[in-house]
Write an enzyme that holds these catalytic residues in place. Structure first.
Site, PDB file in Angstrom:
ATOM      1  N   THR A  23      -7.685  70.658 -21.730  1.00  0.00           N
ATOM      2  CA  THR A  23      -6.266  70.604 -21.129  1.00  0.00           C
ATOM      3  C   THR A  23      -6.649  71.304 -19.706  1.00  0.00           C
ATOM      4  O   THR A  23      -7.052  72.437 -19.625  1.00  0.00           O
ATOM      5  CB  THR A  23      -5.281  70.864 -21.958  1.00  0.00           C
ATOM      6  N   CYS A  29       2.932  76.659 -18.031  1.00  0.00           N
ATOM      7  CA  CYS A  29       2.742  75.824 -19.326  1.00  0.00           C
ATOM      8  C   CYS A  29       1.692  76.494 -20.164  1.00  0.00           C
ATOM      9  O   CYS A  29       1.014  77.483 -19.896  1.00  0.00           O
ATOM     10  CB  CYS A  29       2.143  74.515 -19.219  1.00  0.00           C
ATOM     11  N   HIS A  46      -0.416  71.056 -25.044  1.00  0.00           N
ATOM     12  CA  HIS A  46      -0.161  71.566 -23.671  1.00  0.00           C
ATOM     13  C   HIS A  46       1.373  71.412 -23.539  1.00  0.00           C
ATOM     14  O   HIS A  46       1.838  70.415 -23.563  1.00  0.00           O
ATOM     15  CB  HIS A  46      -0.662  70.559 -22.776  1.00  0.00           C
TER      16      HIS A  46
END
Lengths: 163, 206
Positions: A23, A29, A46
């Site tokens: 990711t 995040c 994620h």
């Protein structure tokens, strides 16, 4: 050649070895790696936000730290992981834009990190390592064969975490 | 009002006011760097938040992002994104010296913030006087990092309400024949709750 699986924002993916889960560009995040080392079942999420706000209908449950972890555990068990063997690594939760006077305590990145720690503890999943906070972005690559989590950053270089 | 239920007329109206705001911002930038700044016709998109980094050329591409909150009668965010090379070129042109490598020093950081401040102020004041509303920019904040990481912080707040973001995007570039081009993206990200205020001011019927 291992298959590389890209995990987008608000997504999670569970796979079996051999596979590499990636990711890109985690800011505030939070990337969550879960793994059953014994049989090579692992997952990567994620997530954007700590948890669902009450009263709001939400379809994408993998957007949230707490629900993503729970859903990922369920999915891993379906794919053959043993729940008691699952361990976790969390990466991200930075605060990219630092206001003068410092990052407020309720910054979203910080809240994502605490949500993950709390959820993992509630589910009794050991947190093996974390690479969190700061003010820089991170990319995560989780190799299910070597059981290594590579954390890349353009600002501070790379770091390898062995699960 | 939800993004999906907006009419073509309303989208056009938003596009047009943004274009005017952007025109003022471009004039400001043009005076700063001493060359003509060209604008692309603004794109207005209702995008899945997850797709935004792709629009900037990929989540891992290094960019300089300046963000300001919009305060006043309508709320939202302005996000200004320069690809790393453009940001460094812009700095060296404004400061009259070469920057070394891909590193941003303190002076470079404040230069970019100030550019963001000037552009956002020009944009908001043009838009505000057109619509007879007060729009004030907050102090600018800066991040120089992977596009995905820079963008997610700004989008996260929006994502609490919806998976979609309304983005009014304008691409601009300077073009002197002998100089490397400076490119940037300007995003207007109105808060979902402020959309009504903007549309009412624009006069688009619901």
């Amino acid at each position: 050649m291992n298959s590389r699986i890209r995990v987008g924002i608000s997504e999670f993916h569970v796979a079996r070895a051999p596979a590499v889960l990636v990711t890109y560009g985690l800011g505030s995040c939070l990337g969550i790696v879960l793994c059953d080392r014994e049989n090579g079942v692992g997952g990567l999420a994620h997530t954007l936000l700590p948890s669902l706000r009450p009263g709001i209908r939400e379809v994408r449950m993998s957007k949230f730290v707490d629900t993503a972890i729970r859903l990922m555990v369920e999915e891993m068990v379906l794919q053959g992981a043993l729940r008691e063997r699952i361990v976790a690594v969390i990466v991200g939760g930075a605060n990219m834009f630092e206001p003068p006077g410092g990052v407020p305590a309720n910054a979203i990145g910080t809240r994502n990190i605490s949500a993950a720690r709390e959820t993992l503890q509630a589910l009794d999943l050991p947190l093996r390592a974390e690479d969190v906070g700061g003010n820089y972005g991170r990319t995560v690559e989780f190799d299910l064969v070597s059981l290594q989590v590579a954390v890349r950053s353009v600002r501070t270089g790379d770091r390898i975490i062995s699960i | 009002m939800t993004y999906a239920s907006m009419t073509d007329g309303q989208l056009d109206a938003l596009k047009e006011i943004s274009n005017i705001g952007m025109g003022h911002a471009a004039t400001a930038l043009s005076q700063l760097i001493g060359e003509t700044v060209y604008l692309r016709v603004p794109r207005i998109t209702v995008t899945d938040i997850g797709q935004v980094p792709e629009l900037l050329g990929g989540a891992e591409r290094v960019v300089a992002g300046v963000t300001l909150q919009i305060l006043g009668d309508a709320r939202g965010n302005i996000l200004l994104i320069f690809p790393a090379e453009s940001a460094l070129r812009l700095i060296s042109r404004l400061l009259g010296k070469e920057t070394e490598g891909m590193v941003l020093d303190e002076l470079g950081e404040s230069t970019l913030k100030e550019v963001g401040n000037i552009l956002a102020s020009a944009y908001l004041s043009a838009m505000g006087s057109l619509l007879h509303i007060t729009l004030i920019p907050s102090i600018p904040l800066l991040a120089f990092d992977m596009a995905g990481a820079v963008v997610d912080c700004v989008l996260i707040e929006l994502s609490q309400a919806s998976d979609l973001a309304l983005m009014v995007e304008t691409e601009f570039h300077g073009k002197e024949p002998n100089l490397e081009p400076i490119k940037g993206h300007f995003f207007l990200l109105p808060d979902p709750g402020s959309l009504d205020v903007l549309l009412r001011a624009v006069g688009g019927k619901e």
